[in-house]
Structure formats: structure tokens, C-alpha cells
Design a protein around this motif. Structure first.
Motif, PDB file in Angstrom:
ATOM      1  N   ASN A 119       0.286  -1.406  -0.446  1.00 35.22           N
ATOM      2  CA  ASN A 119      -0.106  -0.080  -0.115  1.00 35.22           C
ATOM      3  C   ASN A 119       0.542   1.166  -0.027  1.00 35.22           C
ATOM      4  O   ASN A 119       0.295   2.244   0.178  1.00 35.22           O
ATOM      5  CB  ASN A 119      -0.682  -0.065   1.146  1.00 35.22           C
ATOM      6  N   GLU A 120       2.286   1.268  -0.377  1.00 33.90           N
ATOM      7  CA  GLU A 120       3.194   2.250  -0.330  1.00 33.90           C
ATOM      8  C   GLU A 120       3.790   2.300  -1.535  1.00 33.90           C
ATOM      9  O   GLU A 120       4.989   3.268  -1.515  1.00 33.90           O
ATOM     10  CB  GLU A 120       3.535   2.642   1.147  1.00 33.90           C
ATOM     11  N   GLN A 121       3.700   1.237  -2.301  1.00 32.68           N
ATOM     12  CA  GLN A 121       4.753   1.864  -3.064  1.00 32.68           C
ATOM     13  C   GLN A 121       4.619   2.528  -3.624  1.00 32.68           C
ATOM     14  O   GLN A 121       5.851   3.142  -4.775  1.00 32.68           O
ATOM     15  CB  GLN A 121       4.723  -0.185  -3.554  1.00 32.68           C
ATOM     16  N   TYR A 122       3.561   2.543  -3.877  1.00 34.63           N
ATOM     17  CA  TYR A 122       3.437   4.412  -5.245  1.00 34.63           C
ATOM     18  C   TYR A 122       4.215   5.387  -4.371  1.00 34.63           C
ATOM     19  O   TYR A 122       4.259   6.463  -5.653  1.00 34.63           O
ATOM     20  CB  TYR A 122       1.693   4.170  -5.433  1.00 34.63           C
ATOM     21  N   LEU A 123       4.736   5.392  -3.589  1.00 42.25           N
ATOM     22  CA  LEU A 123       5.156   6.667  -3.230  1.00 42.25           C
ATOM     23  C   LEU A 123       6.418   6.674  -3.640  1.00 42.25           C
ATOM     24  O   LEU A 123       7.028   8.340  -3.899  1.00 42.25           O
ATOM     25  CB  LEU A 123       5.336   6.539  -1.941  1.00 42.25           C
ATOM     26  N   ALA A 124       6.731   5.469  -3.921  1.00 42.37           N
ATOM     27  CA  ALA A 124       8.317   5.428  -4.926  1.00 42.37           C
ATOM     28  C   ALA A 124       8.067   6.384  -6.371  1.00 42.37           C
ATOM     29  O   ALA A 124       8.952   6.683  -6.580  1.00 42.37           O
ATOM     30  CB  ALA A 124       8.737   4.049  -5.094  1.00 42.37           C
ATOM     31  N   ASP A 125       6.863   5.969  -6.702  1.00 44.94           N
ATOM     32  CA  ASP A 125       6.986   6.070  -8.008  1.00 44.94           C
ATOM     33  C   ASP A 125       6.639   7.771  -7.759  1.00 44.94           C
ATOM     34  O   ASP A 125       6.582   8.699  -9.199  1.00 44.94           O
ATOM     35  CB  ASP A 125       5.438   5.551  -8.463  1.00 44.94           C
ATOM     36  N   LEU A 126       5.912   8.678  -7.008  1.00 42.30           N
ATOM     37  CA  LEU A 126       5.690   9.813  -6.541  1.00 42.30           C
ATOM     38  C   LEU A 126       6.419  10.204  -6.351  1.00 42.30           C
ATOM     39  O   LEU A 126       7.414  11.618  -7.232  1.00 42.30           O
ATOM     40  CB  LEU A 126       4.505   9.491  -4.953  1.00 42.30           C
ATOM     41  N   TYR A 127       7.658   9.806  -5.575  1.00 45.05           N
ATOM     42  CA  TYR A 127       8.901  10.592  -5.771  1.00 45.05           C
ATOM     43  C   TYR A 127       9.804  10.987  -6.514  1.00 45.05           C
ATOM     44  O   TYR A 127      10.309  11.428  -6.953  1.00 45.05           O
ATOM     45  CB  TYR A 127       9.675   9.717  -4.604  1.00 45.05           C
ATOM     46  N   TYR A 128       9.630   9.226  -7.656  1.00 42.43           N
ATOM     47  CA  TYR A 128      10.096   9.557  -8.767  1.00 42.43           C
ATOM     48  C   TYR A 128       9.780  10.970  -9.567  1.00 42.43           C
ATOM     49  O   TYR A 128      10.741  11.329 -10.208  1.00 42.43           O
ATOM     50  CB  TYR A 128      10.413   8.515  -9.397  1.00 42.43           C
ATOM     51  N   GLU A 129       8.785  10.639  -9.811  1.00 37.67           N
ATOM     52  CA  GLU A 129       7.909  11.791 -10.709  1.00 37.67           C
ATOM     53  C   GLU A 129       8.272  13.044 -10.423  1.00 37.67           C
ATOM     54  O   GLU A 129       8.962  14.065 -11.173  1.00 37.67           O
ATOM     55  CB  GLU A 129       6.428  11.288 -10.248  1.00 37.67           C
ATOM     56  N   VAL A 130       8.499  13.041  -9.318  1.00 38.77           N
ATOM     57  CA  VAL A 130       8.547  14.771  -8.038  1.00 38.77           C
ATOM     58  C   VAL A 130      10.065  14.934  -8.765  1.00 38.77           C
ATOM     59  O   VAL A 130      10.517  16.117  -8.745  1.00 38.77           O
ATOM     60  CB  VAL A 130       8.371  15.089  -7.324  1.00 38.77           C
ATOM     61  N   ARG A 131      11.153  14.633  -8.230  1.00 36.76           N
ATOM     62  CA  ARG A 131      12.369  14.605  -8.636  1.00 36.76           C
ATOM     63  C   ARG A 131      12.338  14.483 -10.456  1.00 36.76           C
ATOM     64  O   ARG A 131      12.751  15.622 -10.560  1.00 36.76           O
ATOM     65  CB  ARG A 131      13.384  13.051  -8.545  1.00 36.76           C
ATOM     66  N   LYS A 132      11.615  14.250 -11.018  1.00 35.69           N
ATOM     67  CA  LYS A 132      11.488  13.970 -12.464  1.00 35.69           C
ATOM     68  C   LYS A 132      11.674  15.566 -13.512  1.00 35.69           C
ATOM     69  O   LYS A 132      12.149  16.471 -14.212  1.00 35.69           O
ATOM     70  CB  LYS A 132      11.257  13.601 -13.945  1.00 35.69           C
ATOM     71  N   ASP A 133      10.271  15.436 -12.349  1.00 32.40           N
ATOM     72  CA  ASP A 133       9.778  17.157 -13.124  1.00 32.40           C
ATOM     73  C   ASP A 133       8.721  17.102 -11.641  1.00 32.40           C
ATOM     74  O   ASP A 133       7.645  17.014 -11.504  1.00 32.40           O
ATOM     75  CB  ASP A 133       8.161  16.348 -14.174  1.00 32.40           C
ATOM     76  N   PRO A 134       9.392  18.576 -11.329  1.00 32.16           N
ATOM     77  CA  PRO A 134       8.989  19.632 -10.217  1.00 32.16           C
ATOM     78  C   PRO A 134       7.856  19.800  -9.847  1.00 32.16           C
ATOM     79  O   PRO A 134       6.670  19.789  -8.916  1.00 32.16           O
ATOM     80  CB  PRO A 134       9.741  20.405  -9.782  1.00 32.16           C
ATOM     81  N   SER A 135       7.338  20.213 -11.215  1.00 35.29           N
ATOM     82  CA  SER A 135       5.796  20.470 -11.851  1.00 35.29           C
ATOM     83  C   SER A 135       4.387  19.631 -11.019  1.00 35.29           C
ATOM     84  O   SER A 135       3.352  20.003 -10.831  1.00 35.29           O
ATOM     85  CB  SER A 135       5.524  21.329 -13.088  1.00 35.29           C
ATOM     86  N   ALA A 136       4.863  18.483 -11.260  1.00 33.11           N
ATOM     87  CA  ALA A 136       4.069  17.079 -10.519  1.00 33.11           C
ATOM     88  C   ALA A 136       3.910  17.268  -9.301  1.00 33.11           C
ATOM     89  O   ALA A 136       2.785  17.106  -8.936  1.00 33.11           O
ATOM     90  CB  ALA A 136       4.871  15.921 -10.795  1.00 33.11           C
TER      91      ALA A 136
END
Length: 630
Positions: free
Chosen positions: A204-221
Motif C-alpha cells: 500500500n506504500e509502493q506508489y510513494l516510490a513512483d511519486l518520489y521519482y515523478e516529482v524528482r524528474k519533474d517538480p511541476s508534478a
């Protein structure tokens, strides 16, 4: 004697390693180079003959070359002796690493453990722990040390895999550690590790890793609130990370996003303060209309030097003299802040208070001290002191093995090796010994080493050493030829390279006056190679020609030309105001901190050289009358 704590033993008992000569002649250097070549070739008989006849300060480097090529068990006694004698010197680790890698290849666990020393090399560290386990060390004691190796922001070598597997199996990998490493990796490490760490999280927390990566790649996320599903503490952490990055990319979007994020999350006050700090720095540096609002939201405990500088810059741009007085009164101030407090007081008509602030500052030997002295009509105060070092101590340092090796490497133009030996010498010296070493280095013309050494021990008043007349004939000839003030030319070189002919920068600039090959070629009206820029004659000639060119572009204004030397003329041109402002106000508002500090340093150094040349006037007398505009 701290210069070489084992030095006397080295000289008296280990003559095979160190010769007693003080200086190496060109012929002796040839002997060393030939012996080193033989040592690397692998012929033991020729090597033994070459080294037995060699008398040179770098003799141990010949032995190092041979032992690195022959890390064999039959040579263990000689290797052990070498490592013992040169423990802590630049000679130790190259051989120890090679020896450990050989023992690792041979899987000689006992000898590997015997010769291992703590290192940042993860492969060797993991091997050391694994071998200890194999030979019966208590598992708990070893696995506790594994955590530090696992908790890093990059992948570790395969040698660590089996150790990490056991560490995880025994329950040392906690959810807290996984999240901690994910944070490190997502924010500043190897993002390729994120999928591995994602699998270690609960489903139930694995989506957090994807979210972190997305925000790192594009802060506008970060502005897309739908991505933050639960409003949890971990989502809040990611949101804070993203918004602090976003404000540097798109300040308007960041401001709008923060309003919404504050409503969604219950951020701690500490998290809010971190955001306020980032917004204040970013918006002030961009000269945003809301900069003052965010600067004032940052609490006192987070008011560091960087923020106070931008607070000052913002208030100066607004010419908010009462605001400067209110903000900087009753604070511990830097010299710059004290100068501008005095300036603001003067603008409000408080001349007596202004003069009181400036009078003490005028005794300082820096940009602001020279400015304050000019404002008050006072002479420049250099506060120069001669360096007095005991002759006996100088002779002792001159015979130190580390100094002899550094000198020989400098003469061979092996500057990296020379600097390693020089740093070793300093790291094993008392302050008096460092002063003696600096005096010797000055005599040898190792000006950058002298300047760095004196700065390290905060001996700033020895101006003859800190501001040397290096390459005097070249600077006099080419500054005169280009109609450039000699003190200005010297100041540029002092700031650019500290007079190291082999200096190079990450931006690709080279030599005494740090020229890009493209810039040098343009000024020269013909191609100039990188290697040519390491020739002092070529570099000083083209550096002064470039100053002449920039001065012409700046219509004779040397302040604008100096800023352009660092940042480029066309960038500086964009910073010029439409309406004329005081020179010091313009300098303080230069948006690039590097260029802002560069201009201040160059003009301070210029004043020092000008005074050392025997001129009594304060160059800042004319600067404080200067106006800057397009």
C-alpha cells in the motif's frame, strides 16, 4: 617534530627508501625517471640494479611502482615494511589497495584482514566484513556494521550482495531504513535504485516510490494534488521536496501550488519554515515582486548568511533605507552588512551614526573596508606583517622527506603528486612548521600552495606571500602592451588561479588568467590549444588582451569589464540598469553570487597590489563617485 613523526626512523634505519639529499639535479631526475620505467616493466633483476644505485628523494616511488606490479606473497615482507614505513603518507594507499585487491583475488582471508584499513572503498569494506564472518567473527557484531554500507544513495558493488542478503534475512532491514534510503536516493542519488527499494515497501506504500521519482524528474508534478492520495506524512515529505525544487523552476506555479498544498496537508512548522526559506531565496534571487513577503516569513533561527544577503539585496533594490536600519540594527553583522547599515543611515541624514559605523570598518583590509575608508576620506589600512620564521626551523622543514618529495615532483611538473605530498606535509605539521613551509614554497614559486596554506591557518597579514609579484616580467610587459593597469591584471590572476600555471576549472578555463580556449582563440585571432594556455607567457599575454577587449566593450568601465571577465559581457550587459546608480549599489545587486563576489575580490586585491607598488591613494575614492548604467 610533527613534520614527519616517523621521519628520523625513515632516514636512519631505512636508507633503501629515502635518500638524504636536499635537492635533485636534472641528471638525478633522469635517473629517477629511468628507474621508475624499469620498475614498471617487471624485470626484477634490472629493477634491483637500478634502485641500488639511485639517490633521489622520489626513490620510494620507484619501489612503489615495482611493488604495485608485483603484489605477490613472496614479496609480503617487503610490502609490509613499505606500508609500515610510509603509513599515512601518499605512498601508502596506492600499494595497500593493490595488495588488498590481490589478496581478495587469491581469497587469502587471513592476510586480507591483517592488512585491511578503514576505507571509503565499499568493495574492500564489504569483503573485510564477509571474511571476518567466514573466519568465525560474531555475526551480530558484523551485521551491525552492514547498515552503514547499505544506507547510501547509490548502488554498492557485487561484493556486498551476499552480506546484504544475510543482513536482510536476519531482520536488520527495517521499514524506517527503507524509507530513509528511498528519500536519499530520490532526492540526490541514483534513481535506478528506486524500483529495488519500491519492492521493499509494503504494497500500500509502493506508489510513494513512483511519486518520489515523478516529482524528482519533474517538480511541476507537485502542483497536481490528485497525485497525493492520502495526505499522509510521507506524501507531505514528498510534497515539501517537490515544492522547494519547483520554486526555482517556475515560481508562479510554485506559489499557486503551495496555497493548495497548505490546505491539503497538516505540515509541521519546521516543514513550513523550510518552504519559506526556499521561497525567500528563490524569489529574491529572481527579483520577484513577492520576495520581501517571503523573506519576512522566515523565522530568526533560519536567518543564515545567504538569506541575510538576499534580504539586504532586496532592501537595496527597493532603496528601503529605514528597512535596512530596522533589520540590521542590533544584529551581529558581516563587514558588508555593516557597510550598508552605514550607507542607509547616511541616506536618512544620520551622518554621525553612519561615520561611527564606517570608522571601525575602514580599518579592515577588504572590499568593504576600502569602501568605508573612501567614504570617510581615510587612507587605506593594509595592516601588513612580515613573516619571521626561525632559520633552524626552515632548514629542518627543508630536509623533511615530504618537502623533498613535493619539491622533486614540482620540478618534474607532476603537479598532482606534488600537491599530495605538500598536503601530507601540512597535515603533519605544527602552525610554525606550516609557516616555515610556506616561506620555502614562496621561494620556490609555488604561490598557490603558499596562499592556500596561509588561509588555512588564518595568517592573513603576510601580504608579500599572499599577494606575490609572480611572473613579474610577464605581467609588466603584457599589461603595459595592452594598456592595462598592472595592479588590475595581477588582481585578476590572483583571483583566478592564485598564480598556478597549471590551474584548470570545471568550466574548461586554463592557466594563470583562466582562459577558455575559445576565448583565447577569439582574442588571438587564431587557434590556441589548451596546452598552450598552460604556458605563462601565452596566458598572460592573451589574458591582458582579453581585459583590453572587455574594457573597450564596456566603454572604459573597469567594473563592468571585471564582471564580464567572470560572467561574459553579454550577460553582464543585461544586468545594467537603465537609470544610473552608484557603483557599489550595482555590484551588490549582481544576481550571480559568484560574479558579485568576484568583482568585490578583484577590486580589493587590486587595491592591495596598488598600495604594495608604492601608491598612497585609495582607488575606491574614484569608485564611490562612479555611476553604472546601460
Amino acid at each position: 617534530m610533527h613534520l614527519y613523526p616517523r621521519g628520523l626512523r625513515i632516514v636512519t634505519l631505512c636508507s633503501v627508501f629515502i635518500s638524504g639529499i636536499s635537492f635533485a639535479s636534472p641528471d638525478l631526475h633522469k635517473d629517477f625517471i629511468q628507474a621508475e620505467k624499469i620498475a614498471r616493466s617487471g624485470n626484477t633483476k634490472n629493477y634491483q640494479q637500478a634502485i641500488s644505485n639511485l639517490e633521489h628523494p622520489l626513490k620510494p616511488y620507484v619501489q612503489l611502482a615495482y611493488l604495485k606490479n608485483h603484489p605477490l606473497l613472496k614479496n609480503e615482507q617487503e610490502i609490509e615494511r613499505f606500508l609500515d614505513v610510509y603509513s599515512g603518507t601518499p605512498l601508502e594507499w596506492p600499494l595497500r589497495k593493490t595488495w588488498l585487491e590481490y589478496l581478495m583475488k587469491k581469497r587469502n582471508k587471513a592476510l586480507f584482514i591483517k592488512y585491511f584499513k578503514e576505507t571509503s572503498d565499499a568493495e574492500l569494506s564489504c569483503t573485510h566484513l564477509r571474511y571476518q564472518l567466514d573466519l568465525g567473527a560474531p555475526e551480530a557484531a558484523i551485521l551491525k556494521q552492514v547498515t552503514e554500507l547499505w544506507l547510501v544513495d547509490k548502488s554498492q558493488p557485487k561484493a556486498c550482495d551476499s552480506l546484504f542478503t544475510l543482513w536482510q534475512k536476519q531482520g536488520y532491514m527495517s521499514q524506517e531504513l527503507i524509507w530513509q534510503r528511498l528519500t536519499m536516493v530520490a532526492e540526490k542519488g541514483q534513481h535506478s535504485l528506486i524500483p529495488y527499494l519500491e519492492k521493499q515497501l509494503p504494497a500500500n506504500e509502493q506508489y510513494l516510490a513512483d511519486l518520489y521519482y515523478e516529482v524528482r524528474k519533474d517538480p511541476s508534478a507537485t502542483a497536481g494534488l490528485y497525485r497525493f492520495k492520502k495526505g499522509s506524512e510521507k506524501e507531505a515529505q514528498i510534497a515539501i521536496y517537490g515544492i522547494r525544487r519547483l520554486v526555482w523552476r517556475d515560481e508562479e506555479l510554485a506559489i499557486r501550488a503551495w496555497d493548495k498544498l497548505e490546505q491539503k496537508f497538516s505540515f509541521s512548522q519546521e516543514q513550513k519554515n523550510d518552504v519559506y526559506y526556499s521561497f525567500a531565496l528563490a524569489l529574491a534571487s529572481k527579483q520577484h515582486v513577492q520576495a520581501k513577503f517571503w523573506l519576512n516569513k522566515v523565522p530568526d533561527e533560519k536567518q543564515d548568511d545567504a538569506l541575510m544577503q538576499w534580504q539586504l539585496t532586496n532592501l537595496l533594490q527597493l532603496q528601503d533605507w529605514p528597512g535596512i536600519v530596522a533589520y540590521f540594527t542590533d544584529k551581529t553583522l558581516s563587514n558588508g552588512q555593516r557597510y550598508w547599515l552605514g550607507y542607509a543611515l547616511l541616506q536618512q541624514g544620520h551622518k554621525k551614526k553612519s561615520n561611527e559605523v564606517w570608522r571601525d570598518l575602514a580599518e579592515k583590509r577588504d572590499y568593504y573596508g576600502f569602501l568605508a575608508a573612501a567614504r570617510l576620506g581615510l587612507a587605506v589600512a593594509l595592516q601588513e606583517q612580515a613573516l619571521n620564521v626561525d632559520d633552524a626551523l626552515i632548514k629542518e622543514v627543508q630536509q623533511a622527506p615530504g618537502f623533498l618529495r613535493a619539491k622533486a615532483f614540482f620540478e618534474l611538473e607532476r603537479f598532482t603528486s606534488a600537491k599530495r605530498e605538500w598536503n601530507y606535509l601540512l597535515n603533519t605539521s605544527t602552525e610554525d612548521e606550516k609557516l616555515a613551509a610556506a616561506s620555502l614554497a614562496h621561494q620556490e614559486g609555488w604561490h598557490d600552495s603558499v596562499i592556500i596554506t596561509l588561509a588555512q591557518i588564518e595568517r592573513f597579514h603576510h601580504l608579500d606571500l599572499r599577494f606575490p609579484l609572480a611572473f613579474e616580467e610577464l605581467f609588466e610587459r603584457y599589461s603595459k602592451r595592452s594598456n592595462i593597469d598592472l595592479a588590475w591584471s595581477y588582481a585578476i590572476a590572483r583571483r583566478e588561479s592564485s598564480f598556478a600555471p597549471n590551474a584548470s576549472s570545471s568550466a574548461g578555463a586554463h592557466g594563470l588568467m583562466q582562459l577558455l580556449p575559445s576565448t583565447a582563440s577569439y582574442v588571438n585571432k587564431g587557434s590556441v590549444s589548451r596546452s598552450k594556455l598552460y604556458d605563462p607567457k601565452v596566458n598572460v599575454k592573451l589574458g591582458n588582451d582579453y581585459l583590453k577587449y572587455l574594457k573597450q566593450k564596456a566603454k572604459g568601465n573597469e567594473v563592468i569589464a571585471t564582471a564580464s571577465y567572470n560572467a561574459g559581457y553579454y550577460r553582464v550587459e543585461k544586468w545594467l540598469p537603465k537609470e544610473a546608480i552608484d557603483f557599489d549599489l550595482w555590484v551588490e545587486g549582481i544576481p550571480y553570487r559568484e560574479t558579485r563576489d568576484y568583482v568585490k575580490n578583484v577590486f580589493a586585491y587590486r587595491q592591495v597590489y596598488h598600495t604594495r607598488f608604492g601608491f598612497a591613494d585609495n582607488l575606491f575614492d574614484e569608485l564611490v563617485k562612479m555611476k553604472i548604467q546601460k
